[in-house]
Design an enzyme around this catalytic site. Structure first.
Site, PDB file in Angstrom:
ATOM      1  N   ARG A  41       3.865   1.717  16.648  1.00 53.39           N
ATOM      2  CA  ARG A  41       2.985   0.542  16.763  1.00 53.39           C
ATOM      3  C   ARG A  41       3.269  -0.228  18.058  1.00 53.39           C
ATOM      4  O   ARG A  41       3.286  -1.456  18.078  1.00 53.39           O
ATOM      5  CB  ARG A  41       3.176  -0.404  15.570  1.00 53.39           C
ATOM      6  N   SER A  98      -1.985  -3.678   7.956  1.00 52.44           N
ATOM      7  CA  SER A  98      -0.591  -4.079   7.746  1.00 52.44           C
ATOM      8  C   SER A  98      -0.295  -5.319   8.572  1.00 52.44           C
ATOM      9  O   SER A  98      -0.567  -5.339   9.770  1.00 52.44           O
ATOM     10  CB  SER A  98       0.362  -2.978   8.195  1.00 52.44           C
ATOM     11  N   GLU A 131       2.742  -7.449  12.951  1.00 46.20           N
ATOM     12  CA  GLU A 131       2.113  -6.325  13.662  1.00 46.20           C
ATOM     13  C   GLU A 131       0.923  -6.770  14.507  1.00 46.20           C
ATOM     14  O   GLU A 131       0.813  -6.390  15.671  1.00 46.20           O
ATOM     15  CB  GLU A 131       1.718  -5.249  12.649  1.00 46.20           C
TER      16      GLU A 131
HETATM   17  N1  EPU Z   1       4.989   0.022  -1.466  1.00 49.68           N
HETATM   18  C1  EPU Z   1       5.296  -0.736  -2.547  1.00 49.68           C
HETATM   19  N2  EPU Z   1       4.562  -1.879  -2.785  1.00 49.68           N
HETATM   20  C2  EPU Z   1       3.553  -2.256  -1.955  1.00 49.68           C
HETATM   21  C3  EPU Z   1       3.240  -1.477  -0.838  1.00 49.68           C
HETATM   22  C4  EPU Z   1       3.989  -0.331  -0.599  1.00 49.68           C
HETATM   23  O1  EPU Z   1       6.195  -0.424  -3.318  1.00 49.68           O
HETATM   24  O2  EPU Z   1       2.941  -3.278  -2.228  1.00 49.68           O
HETATM   25  C5  EPU Z   1       5.716   1.280  -1.257  1.00 49.68           C
HETATM   26  C6  EPU Z   1       4.796   2.466  -1.580  1.00 49.68           C
HETATM   27  O3  EPU Z   1       4.852   2.813  -2.919  1.00 49.68           O
HETATM   28  C7  EPU Z   1       5.357   3.552  -0.694  1.00 49.68           C
HETATM   29  C8  EPU Z   1       5.873   2.788   0.504  1.00 49.68           C
HETATM   30  O4  EPU Z   1       6.041   1.438   0.105  1.00 49.68           O
HETATM   31  O5  EPU Z   1       6.446   4.188  -1.321  1.00 49.68           O
HETATM   32  C9  EPU Z   1       4.954   2.891   1.706  1.00 49.68           C
HETATM   33  O6  EPU Z   1       3.663   2.402   1.372  1.00 49.68           O
HETATM   34  P1  EPU Z   1       2.347   3.021   2.037  1.00 49.68           P
HETATM   35  O7  EPU Z   1       2.327   4.500   1.908  1.00 49.68           O
HETATM   36  O8  EPU Z   1       1.172   2.290   1.470  1.00 49.68           O
HETATM   37  O9  EPU Z   1       2.482   2.758   3.596  1.00 49.68           O
HETATM   38  P2  EPU Z   1       3.099   1.560   4.429  1.00 49.68           P
HETATM   39  O10 EPU Z   1       4.396   1.998   5.014  1.00 49.68           O
HETATM   40  O11 EPU Z   1       3.086   0.317   3.621  1.00 49.68           O
HETATM   41  C10 EPU Z   1       2.103   2.367   6.703  1.00 49.68           C
HETATM   42  C11 EPU Z   1       1.286   1.810   7.827  1.00 49.68           C
HETATM   43  C12 EPU Z   1      -0.184   1.763   7.441  1.00 49.68           C
HETATM   44  C13 EPU Z   1      -0.632   3.176   7.122  1.00 49.68           C
HETATM   45  C14 EPU Z   1       0.239   3.730   5.984  1.00 49.68           C
HETATM   46  C15 EPU Z   1      -0.038   5.173   5.704  1.00 49.68           C
HETATM   47  C16 EPU Z   1       2.711   0.322   9.102  1.00 49.68           C
HETATM   48  C17 EPU Z   1       3.039  -1.101   9.444  1.00 49.68           C
HETATM   49  N3  EPU Z   1       1.744   0.486   8.191  1.00 49.68           N
HETATM   50  O12 EPU Z   1       2.021   1.448   5.615  1.00 49.68           O
HETATM   51  O13 EPU Z   1      -0.905   1.316   8.590  1.00 49.68           O
HETATM   52  O14 EPU Z   1      -1.992   3.213   6.738  1.00 49.68           O
HETATM   53  O15 EPU Z   1       1.637   3.648   6.362  1.00 49.68           O
HETATM   54  O16 EPU Z   1       0.459   5.949   6.753  1.00 49.68           O
HETATM   55  O17 EPU Z   1       3.313   1.230   9.649  1.00 49.68           O
HETATM   56  C18 EPU Z   1      -1.769  -0.620   9.697  1.00 49.68           C
HETATM   57  O18 EPU Z   1      -0.964  -0.392  10.602  1.00 49.68           O
HETATM   58  O19 EPU Z   1      -2.545  -1.597   9.742  1.00 49.68           O
HETATM   59  C19 EPU Z   1      -1.776   0.244   8.502  1.00 49.68           C
HETATM   60  C20 EPU Z   1      -2.558   0.015   7.448  1.00 49.68           C
END
Ligand code: EPU
Length: 352
Positions: A162, A252, A348
């Site tokens: 990012r 995010s 972010e």
């Molecule tokens: N999780 C929770 N509770 C929540 C949210 C997440 O327990 O409320 C846990 C999920 O169960 C999972 C882990 O956290 O085990 C990761 O969650 P998720 O797969 O939804 O992805 P993320 O790490 O929260 C990142 C990116 C997203 C992208 C997704 C999928 C960043 C800051 N965000 O989110 O990007 O879509 O992975 O690759 O890196 C963005 O940048 O705007 C964005 C949406």
């Protein structure tokens, strides 16, 4: 150039703020004419594509450049790859869909990301196991101060998680007019990300290519096509992430923090469920959404600014919230995560 221009439709949080001046850029020549207009001499500038990664906390006392440059084409191919180019103002998702229609896979994991092609390199968009920089060839940018056009390759853009040169030294100095992507002909599905693998399995696809089960001899489910990955990513995103047209948000709100191994070991000992991703350099990336969720913030609100009830990493405008209210909510979350886990969350989106 328009004075007192409303920005509500140009930021995905739908904050009701105005720009002192705004100019819609449909042709490159309009850029230099706009920034050299005597009315905006010495004023700050803001380049807006889809406005999907910005928090506008008030009226903008300066010039907003609304990048609306359009066009996309296959530039060339060599033995190993196709090269496709899109103008900075092309909507990202439509561009990804178009590449697949052309029979060119490679960007499908990045389906449905809001915003424009020109904004994609700035924060090196990434999702479901792929970062834009892995498909990036070069970009063309105009330096506003000199009017000079530059061609930058991946090294010059200094991509990180990012992050890029354009979020640091290059901030507000350039307008990205077009981006060229390199799509390798030796395509392999990228389907290992947990949510994506689950969705593909539910659709009868396997995350790993159609191997045969050694023990039973049964054929494993077919490997997904690029279109199947595209469809699955769209479904996962629709299930978890709010549509900005219905509920204002900027995706995010925080980056996933990266901590050192010693801090990780101590935390993991305390919180065995902690979601983490080991990094190549020995450090560990944590799921910020998990940390925020664990602090009990999911679905909670401060006024009309709220934490999304299906993804704690996303802050939303339930209607009528201001940028300042969203930032107040963000600060409360940061403080809580700092106190409970000793981890700093970095915003972010660009906050203005
Ligand atoms: N999780 C929770 N509770 C929540 C949210 C997440 O327990 O409320 C846990 C999920 O169960 C999972 C882990 O956290 O085990 C990761 O969650 P998720 O797969 O939804 O992805 P993320 O790490 O929260 C990142 C990116 C997203 C992208 C997704 C999928 C960043 C800051 N965000 O989110 O990007 O879509 O992975 O690759 O890196 C963005 O940048 O705007 C964005 C949406």
């Amino acid at each position: 150039m328009i004075a007192g221009y409303p920005l509500k439709a140009h930021n995905t949080f739908s904050f009701d703020v105005r720009a002192q001046f705004a100019c819609r850029i449909e042709r490159e020549e309009q850029l230099l004419a706009a920034v050299r207009d005597p009315r905006v001499a010495g004023l700050p500038r803001l380049v807006l594509g889809g406005g999907s990664n910005v928090v506008l906390t008030g009226d903008f006392a300066g010039l907003v450049l609304l990048v609306a440059l359009r066009g996309r084409r296959i530039v060339r191919e060599d033995a190993d790859a196709w090269y496709v180019e899109a103008a900075g103002g092309e909507p990202w998702h439509e561009f990804v869909a178009w590449t697949l229609e052309q029979g060119l896979p490679g960007l499908e994991n990045l389906a449905l990301i809001p915003g424009t092609v020109g904004a994609a390199p700035i924060q090196n968009i990434g999702a479901y196991g792929l970062e834009m920089c892995e498909r990036f060839a070069s970009l063309r940018a105009i330096e506003l101060a000199s009017g000079e056009a530059l061609e930058l390759d991946a090294d010059a853009c200094r991509f990180g998680y990012r992050d890029s040169f354009f979020k640091r030294e290059g901030r507000e100095r350039f307008v990205i007019t077009s981006v060229t992507f390199r799509l390798p002909k030796a395509w392999q599905p990228r389907a290992g990300y947990a949510d994506l693998a689950r969705e593909l399995a539910a659709r009868g696809c396997a995350a790993n290519a159609g191997q045969t089960d050694d023990a039973t001899g049964a054929a494993a489910p077919a490997a997904p096509t690029a279109q199947a990955i595209f469809d699955a990513v769209v479904a996962v995103r629709r299930a978890k992430l709010p549509d900005p047209l219905e509920l204002g948000n900027a995706g995010s709100f925080f980056k996933n923090p990266v901590i050192d191994a010693a801090q990780f070991d101590a935390l993991k000992h305390r919180e065995p469920e902690l979601v983490s991703y080991p990094q190549a350099d020995g450090r560990v990336k944590l799921a910020a959404g998990w940390l925020i969720d664990r602090c009990g913030w999911k679905g909670r609100a401060l006024g009309a600014a709220a934490v999304h009830d299906r993804q704690a990493l996303v802050l939303v405008n339930r209607g009528g919230a201001s940028g300042a209210q969203v930032l107040a909510l963000a600060r409360a979350i940061q403080q809580d995560v700092r106190e409970k886990f000793g981890v700093e969350l970095e915003a972010e989106p660009v906050c203005l």
